[in-house]
Write an enzyme that holds these catalytic residues in place. Structure first.
Site, mmCIF file in Angstrom:
data_model
loop_
_atom_site.group_PDB
_atom_site.id
_atom_site.type_symbol
_atom_site.label_atom_id
_atom_site.label_comp_id
_atom_site.label_asym_id
_atom_site.label_seq_id
_atom_site.Cartn_x
_atom_site.Cartn_y
_atom_site.Cartn_z
ATOM 1 N N TYR A 25 0.822 -1.215 0.000
ATOM 2 C CA TYR A 25 0.000 0.000 0.000
ATOM 3 C C TYR A 25 0.855 1.264 0.000
ATOM 4 C CZ TYR A 25 -4.832 -1.604 0.738
ATOM 5 O OH TYR A 25 -6.080 -2.120 0.589
ATOM 6 N N LYS B 180 2.442 -15.481 2.659
ATOM 7 C CA LYS B 180 2.626 -16.220 1.410
ATOM 8 C C LYS B 180 4.112 -16.557 1.324
ATOM 9 C CE LYS B 180 1.095 -17.865 -2.551
ATOM 10 N NZ LYS B 180 0.166 -19.005 -2.650
ATOM 11 N N ASP C 251 -6.711 -6.612 3.936
ATOM 12 C CA ASP C 251 -7.804 -5.916 3.236
ATOM 13 C C ASP C 251 -8.772 -6.944 2.661
ATOM 14 O OD1 ASP C 251 -9.187 -3.729 1.981
ATOM 15 O OD2 ASP C 251 -8.213 -4.297 0.092
HETATM 16 C C1 IPM Z 1 -10.524 -0.692 3.769
HETATM 17 C C2 IPM Z 1 -10.741 -0.047 2.432
HETATM 18 C C3 IPM Z 1 -9.549 0.843 2.116
HETATM 19 C C4 IPM Z 1 -8.327 -0.041 2.057
HETATM 20 C C5 IPM Z 1 -9.691 1.703 0.858
HETATM 21 C C6 IPM Z 1 -10.934 2.574 0.899
HETATM 22 C C7 IPM Z 1 -8.477 2.553 0.616
HETATM 23 O O1 IPM Z 1 -10.941 -1.020 1.453
HETATM 24 O O2 IPM Z 1 -10.440 0.035 4.777
HETATM 25 O O3 IPM Z 1 -10.451 -1.924 3.822
HETATM 26 O O4 IPM Z 1 -8.024 -0.623 1.003
HETATM 27 O O5 IPM Z 1 -7.655 -0.178 3.068
HETATM 28 MG MG MG Z 2 -11.058 -3.008 2.191
#
Ligand code: IPM
Ligand code: MG
Length: 360
Positions: free
Chosen positions: A143, A194, A250
């Site tokens: 990320y 993984k 996520d």
């Molecule tokens: C979450 C959401 C976010 C993420 C997005 C909105 C950036 O999907 O909080 O899980 O990917 O972390």
């Molecule tokens: Mg999410």
């Protein structure tokens, strides 16, 4: 003397304003009952921030968040702004808050309320009694890793790239939160990686294994993420606490949410090293139903309960909210997403009011 809680309310986009309004009403009720004093500030965020001042995380909003002890967050996301450059899209607000406030530990409980066991797409016997906590690392991984981008190769073709990266110290600090959480629950921790393919997650596994020696009372297991995705559907009750990186977390937390019947029920906490936190429902801004009094406010109300527990240590008040929610569900009230045979259909405001009433 009661303490005054300094809370920033960032309602955001879509259904954000209507669901946070109900959570604020719940907090105000508890304040009126003498549990605490409230000092609430609010500011625009996400698409609303962009429209108000040209940036999804305006300077004033970030400052308010920095100065508050906790943040009650609604949702961000607005399809009509999806064509903006990435750094101006609504989602950047939540990523920016997580990173700039150091909110590295994301707690996503997936609990099934007995009344909703039949709302799950899985058989009731597979999910009933499920009580899982996913701990997702929130400020690292692919990320935020650098470099990232889209480059032009010598042959003129475009190539996209991102960087998956974790430092040992980042793995250790989320690992500690996970072991401590497991200690307070069923003492079983499953670390998801993984490691059969990715170097980053081999390090993740090695660090978790090393850390496990400090927690002999917690039984640590490891699982590859593909298998974990399958096991969540096959037998979710085998899990107590799961810990994983930002990307895998996520995906797995969305999957786990559906086991409970409705994503409209699930709260989350994102904590820094000192338990300052941002609290938000895990569902999004749902622009298709915004402003129609249809959204389920319970995930946000339960997020407020998590806030009282984790940032403020007000266990009794947190428990009062959770009991009120259980009572309202037991009474058969339901927003559209948790409608079931025999339930009484209500809107966002009536659901919030019912929780406030159930607080006494
Ligand atoms: C979450 C959401 C976010 C993420 C997005 C909105 C950036 O999907 O909080 O899980 O990917 O972390
Ligand atoms: Mg999410």
């Amino acid at each position: 003397m009661t303490t005054t809680l300094n809370i920033a309310v960032l309602a955001g986009d879509g259904i954000g304003p209507e669901i946070t309004r109900e959570a604020v009403a719940v907090l105000r009720r508890l304040a009126a009952q003498g549990h605490f004093g409230l000092n609430l500030g609010s500011a625009e965020v996400g698409g609303a921030g962009y429209r108000a001042s040209g940036h999804p995380l305006p300077e004033v909003t970030l400052r308010l968040a920095q100065q508050s002890q906790a943040i009650l967050f609604g949702a961000v996301g607005d399809f009509s702004l999806d064509n903006l450059p990435r750094e101006l899209r609504p989602e950047q607000a939540i990523l920016g808050l997580r990173k700039s406030l150091g909110l590295f530990a994301n707690l996503r409980p997936a609990i099934i309320f007995p009344e909703l066991a039949s709302a799950s797409t899985l058989k009731p016997e597979v999910v009933s009694g499920m009580d899982l906590l996913i701990l997702r690392e929130l400020t690292g991984d692919i990320y935020f890793g650098q470099p990232r981008g889209v480059r032009i190769l010598d042959n003129g073709e475009r190539e996209g790239f991102d960087t998956m990266v974790y430092r040992e110290s980042e793995i250790l600090r989320i690992g500690r939160v996970a072991f401590e959480a497991a200690r307070k629950r069923g003492r079983r921790l499953c670390s998801v990686d993984k490691a059969n393919v990715l170097e980053t997650t081999q390090l993740w596994r090695d660090v978790m294994t090393g850390l496990g020696k400090e927690y002999p009372d917690v039984s640590l297991s490891h699982m590859y993420v593909d298998n974990a995705a399958m096991q969540l559907l096959k037998n979710p009750k085998q899990f107590d606490v799961m810990v994983t990186g930002n990307m895998f977390g996520d995906i797995l937390s969305d999957e786990a949410s559906m086991l409970t019947g409705s994503i409209g029920m699930l709260p989350s906490a994102s904590l820094d090293a000192n338990n300052k936190g941002l609290y938000e429902p895990i569902h999004g801004s749902a622009p298709d139903i915004a402003g129609q009094d249809k959204a389920n406010p319970l995930a946000t109300i339960l997020s407020a309960a998590m806030m009282l527990r984790y940032t403020f240590g007000l266990e009794a008040a947190a428990h009062a909210i959770e009991s009120a929610v259980r009572r309202v569900l037991a009474d058969g009230l339901a927003t559209a997403d948790i409608d079931r045979p025999g339930s009484r259909r209500v809107g966002t405001a009536a659901m919030g009011a019912a929780v406030v009433a159930a607080l006494g």
